[in-house]
Enzyme design. Structure first.
Site, mmCIF file in Angstrom:
data_model
loop_
_atom_site.group_PDB
_atom_site.id
_atom_site.type_symbol
_atom_site.label_atom_id
_atom_site.label_comp_id
_atom_site.label_asym_id
_atom_site.label_seq_id
_atom_site.Cartn_x
_atom_site.Cartn_y
_atom_site.Cartn_z
ATOM 1 N N GLU A 1 -0.247 -1.778 18.206
ATOM 2 C CA GLU A 1 -1.291 -0.753 18.151
ATOM 3 C C GLU A 1 -2.677 -1.367 18.156
ATOM 4 O O GLU A 1 -3.050 -2.087 17.238
ATOM 5 C CB GLU A 1 -1.118 0.112 16.894
ATOM 6 C CG GLU A 1 -2.158 1.203 16.746
ATOM 7 C CD GLU A 1 -2.224 2.122 17.955
ATOM 8 O OE1 GLU A 1 -3.324 2.556 18.290
ATOM 9 O OE2 GLU A 1 -1.185 2.381 18.577
ATOM 10 N N SER B 1 0.831 -1.209 0.000
ATOM 11 C CA SER B 1 0.000 0.000 0.000
ATOM 12 C C SER B 1 0.862 1.255 0.000
ATOM 13 O O SER B 1 1.858 1.338 0.720
ATOM 14 C CB SER B 1 -0.911 0.008 1.228
ATOM 15 O OG SER B 1 -1.805 -1.090 1.210
#
Length: 382
Positions: free
Chosen positions: A246, A163
């Site tokens: 995260e 990405s």
């Protein structure tokens, strides 16, 4: 959010502070493009991240010494929720949520001093070089190699589904430095300048007609050994930390709420507000998003040792993905024939049908739905 998610007065005040800051500083052109269904482009993200960086909010979970805001988990949840609800671009995930924390834990002092300020201000845009052909869900099967020659590593191989590689300046990549070791043991974590000779980035055109992901090829690419993060052959530890570090935002609750608000506005504009079938659909979404919101808050605001983290994360990813895909489908339907028209510029005009098409990828990236179900079967049903 309603008050039964027990936010303190200080946290509620923080929400109002964030809301006022976004209202005053978010460029209307960016907000309108995102509202119409576009994903943030490179310029959107850089512009907004540098505005957020003025308050340390581009890196809300980083320590202040590294340019962050050292926000609590609840404050981070509030900030993320308000960014989604605006809607506004999120801080660039590969810089802020992935590489930054890895450098803080495994990087040298020189690496931290050089890279962290640039990550926070988006002076350097990193992408993630993990997946390869044949090494997606089984990441440890990667074959991209790096052999040591003096003060350099020579990298050969291929990454895929990368990405934002078309926008990136650098890539952090997992490479195999010991082909004789067992799969996880022979992997290292390298930072690689994408301008290095021997690198080719080839776009992959997705079903919505745009370029989100790429193939990245490495042919005898020289990488200074000083750009190794952590110890040689210990990159798997960096990767595990990166993927587990995260937790905030995995359910994308604020995004679901913002898309549902837009659907209601479109229904009113199209004289469908009183349609009983549509009203029932809205009611179901209200209940589903509320349940997702409460589960997300429970996951994020409960001490990690008190919740089954893999199961909670999998529930949130799975259910959040399903709700987002259903909302994008609803918006595409509400757009009707007008939504099928292609604007003269892909950067402007309604993009709701294209966003629906792209949403099919949500159940693949970030851990496929099938993998999430496997985790739930092992941790909950076993």
């Amino acid at each position: 959010m309603t008050m039964d998610i027990a936010f303190t007065l200080e946290q509620q005040t923080f929400r109002e502070e964030v809301r006022a800051f976004i209202a005053a500083r978010l460029p209307s052109s960016i907000r309108e493009r995102l509202r119409q269904g576009h994903l943030p482009n490179r310029e959107d993200t850089i512009t907004w991240q540098r505005i957020l960086a003025e308050r340390g909010w581009s890196a809300p979970h980083w320590p202040k010494e590294y340019g962050g805001a050292a926000l609590s988990q609840a404050e981070r949840l509030i900030l993320l929720d308000e960014l989604y609800r605006a809607p506004a671009p999120l801080p660039q995930i590969f810089n802020m949520n992935m590489l930054g924390p890895v450098l803080m834990k495994f990087g040298t002092s020189r690496q931290r001093e050089h890279f962290l300020p640039k990550l926070a201000n988006l002076d350097l845009w990193f992408c993630q070089g993990f997946s390869e052909p044949g090494a997606g869900s089984d990441l440890a099967a990667l074959r991209t190699s790096a052999r040591r020659e003096g003060d350099f590593y020579i990298v050969n191989g291929q990454k895929t589904w990368t990405s934002t590689a078309q926008w990136a300046d650098w890539i952090f990549a997992l490479v195999r430095t010991d082909p004789q070791a067992r799969k996880q043991a022979g992997i290292s974590f390298l930072l690689i300048d994408l301008k290095s000779p021997g690198i080719t980035v080839r776009p992959i055109r997705s079903i919505d007609g745009t370029n989100h992901v790429n193939e990245v090829f490495f042919e005898e690419v020289k990488v200074p050994a000083s750009q190794l993060v952590g110890e040689e052959n210990q990159g798997w530890e960096c990767a595990k930390f990166l993927l587990a570090n995260e937790r905030t935002g995995i359910a994308n609750v604020g995004l679901c709420q913002e898309r549902l608000e837009l659907a209601r506005e479109m229904a009113h504009a199209g004289a469908l507000a009183q349609d009983p079938v549509l009203q029932r659909e809205f009611a179901v979404f209200d209940a589903e998003i509320r349940a997702l919101e409460l589960t997300n808050a429970r996951f994020l605001l409960t001490p990690s040792e008190q919740v089954a983290l893999p199961a909670f994360a999998s529930v949130l990813k799975l259910k959040g993905t399903e709700i987002q895909q259903e909302l994008h489908m609803l918006l595409a339907k509400l757009a009707g024939e007008d939504g099928l028209e292609q604007p003269e510029s892909a950067e402007h005009g309604p993009h709701l049908v294209q966003r629906y098409l792209f949403s099919r990828a949500l159940s693949i990236y970030g851990g496929t739905s099938e993998i999430q179900k496997d985790i739930l079967a092992r941790t909950v049903l076993a």
